[in-house]
Design an enzyme around this catalytic site. Structure first.
Site, PDB file in Angstrom:
ATOM      1  N   SER A 196     -54.983  14.786 -71.643  1.00  0.00           N
ATOM      2  CA  SER A 196     -54.350  16.008 -71.257  1.00  0.00           C
ATOM      3  C   SER A 196     -55.442  16.802 -70.692  1.00  0.00           C
ATOM      4  O   SER A 196     -56.664  16.626 -70.821  1.00  0.00           O
ATOM      5  CB  SER A 196     -53.782  16.606 -72.665  1.00  0.00           C
ATOM      6  OG  SER A 196     -53.437  17.857 -72.254  1.00  0.00           O
ATOM      7  N   TYR A 247     -54.018  19.726 -81.372  1.00  0.00           N
ATOM      8  CA  TYR A 247     -53.923  19.054 -80.299  1.00  0.00           C
ATOM      9  C   TYR A 247     -54.971  19.021 -79.486  1.00  0.00           C
ATOM     10  O   TYR A 247     -55.431  17.748 -79.162  1.00  0.00           O
ATOM     11  CB  TYR A 247     -52.486  19.554 -79.657  1.00  0.00           C
ATOM     12  CG  TYR A 247     -52.032  18.655 -78.544  1.00  0.00           C
ATOM     13  CD1 TYR A 247     -51.602  17.332 -78.652  1.00  0.00           C
ATOM     14  CD2 TYR A 247     -52.418  19.116 -77.034  1.00  0.00           C
ATOM     15  CE1 TYR A 247     -51.238  16.675 -77.583  1.00  0.00           C
ATOM     16  CE2 TYR A 247     -52.148  18.491 -76.101  1.00  0.00           C
ATOM     17  CZ  TYR A 247     -51.673  17.251 -76.408  1.00  0.00           C
ATOM     18  OH  TYR A 247     -51.386  16.394 -75.078  1.00  0.00           O
TER      19      TYR A 247
END
Length: 331
Positions: free
Chosen positions: A138, A151
């Protein structure tokens, strides 16, 4: 030619879109996730595409369960050619408000789940001296943002872990490939069932892309291995901008990304949280942001056609860097 892939987190969201894309391109696909309903539905789609599917019910945080799933895949489908680590759970809220058990669970799945999958894959690929592992990363593996500390921590850790593994395989002269495909914000079901401490419905940071955008990038990388791939203009801007001016990125995230990750108009559309247990039912690939998600972008087209557009991609990255630099200087 038979090609066998394992996709973790393949029952929903980006993983589900990836299962569909790989099956459409001729791969046999083992779908690994916790929820029986979603896994069975994904396998049915693989079989409807004329390929062999295999349902694997396992929690990626359980190392032994992942190992058993890999073993079963090779017994029933054949040698694993591709392993895609795509699983994700999350908790949205300020770090100081997040319970330690919830934080650790998110890291266990989002980071150690990738470690467990990579270990199971390499244990089979390295002796054969062939195979490919794709880590779904990501933009937030390079730039942390508020409300997603767990995360962001996991995605940062995946970067370092993957670089270590790649350097070790290179030193050994191995022909096993390990790639990282870094995603932008995607319209997935994750934002419906993430554990949230926020007053309003969690929202991906705009611009939002449909999960098929990421799935196509994963499939292209599977067929033409490449160490690192950035997906979406926003991923390019985020990574390069943070390199150029981290202090500006700190200020911008603090100024815009608390309210920017909440959608008042979507309140009431959440599912039960899947952080610790799967949510029953088949929830597909898309979330509730179809009205604002992009199905295509110039940058992702170049990713998919980079053999034709390497020079254009380089120019685009240069432009992105110039924009980020200008923003940093203005700050």
């Amino acid at each position: 030619m038979t090609r066998v892939a394992v996709v973790t987190g393949g029952s929903a969201g980006l993983g589900r879109a990836t299962v569909r894309e790989l099956a459409a391109r001729g791969w046999d696909v083992a779908v690994l996730a916790r929820g029986r309903d979603g896994v069975d539905a994904a396998v049915a789609e693989v079989e409807a595409a004329g390929r062999r599917g295999l349902a694997l019910i396992a929690d990626v945080a359980d190392r032994q369960a992942v190992e058993a799933a890999a073993e079963r895949t090779e017994q029933e489908l054949g040698p694993i050619d591709l392993w895609v680590n795509c699983v994700m759970v999350g908790v949205f809220g300020r770090f100081t408000d997040t319970g330690p058990d919830d934080f650790e669970r998110a890291v266990d799945v989002n980071f150690l789940g990738f470690v467990n999958g990579t270990r199971a894959a390499l244990a089979r690929m390295v002796p054969r001296d062939r195979g490919h592992v794709i880590q779904v990363g990501s933009a937030l593996g390079f730039r942390g943002i508020p409300l997603q500390a767990a995360y962001c921590s996991a995605k940062h850790a995946i970067v370092g872990f993957t670089e270590s593994v790649v350097s070790e395989l290179t030193e050994q002269g191995s022909r096993v490939a390990v790639s990282r495909v870094d995603m932008p914000a995607l319209n997935t079901v994750q934002f419906n069932w993430v554990k949230s401490l926020l007053p309003h419905h969690p929202q991906p940071v705009a611009p939002i892309y449909q999960p098929e955008v990421g799935a196509r990038a994963i499939a292209v990388t599977a067929e033409r291995p490449r160490r690192r791939t950035w997906v979406g203009e926003s991923t390019v801007y985020t990574i390069l901008g943070n390199r150029i001016s981290g202090r500006f990125a700190d200020w911008y995230a603090a100024k815009t990304l608390v309210s920017g990750q909440q959608a008042e108009q979507k309140d009431g559309q959440s599912l039960p949280t899947n952080l610790h247990e799967p949510v029953p039912g088949d929830h597909g690939a898309h979330g509730v942001f179809d009205d604002s998600a992009h199905a295509w972008s110039p940058q992702t087209w170049w990713v998919e056609h980079r053999r034709l557009g390497n020079g254009i991609v380089g120019a685009a990255v240069g432009v992105a860097g110039a924009i980020a630099l200008a923003a940093g200087k203005r700050r």
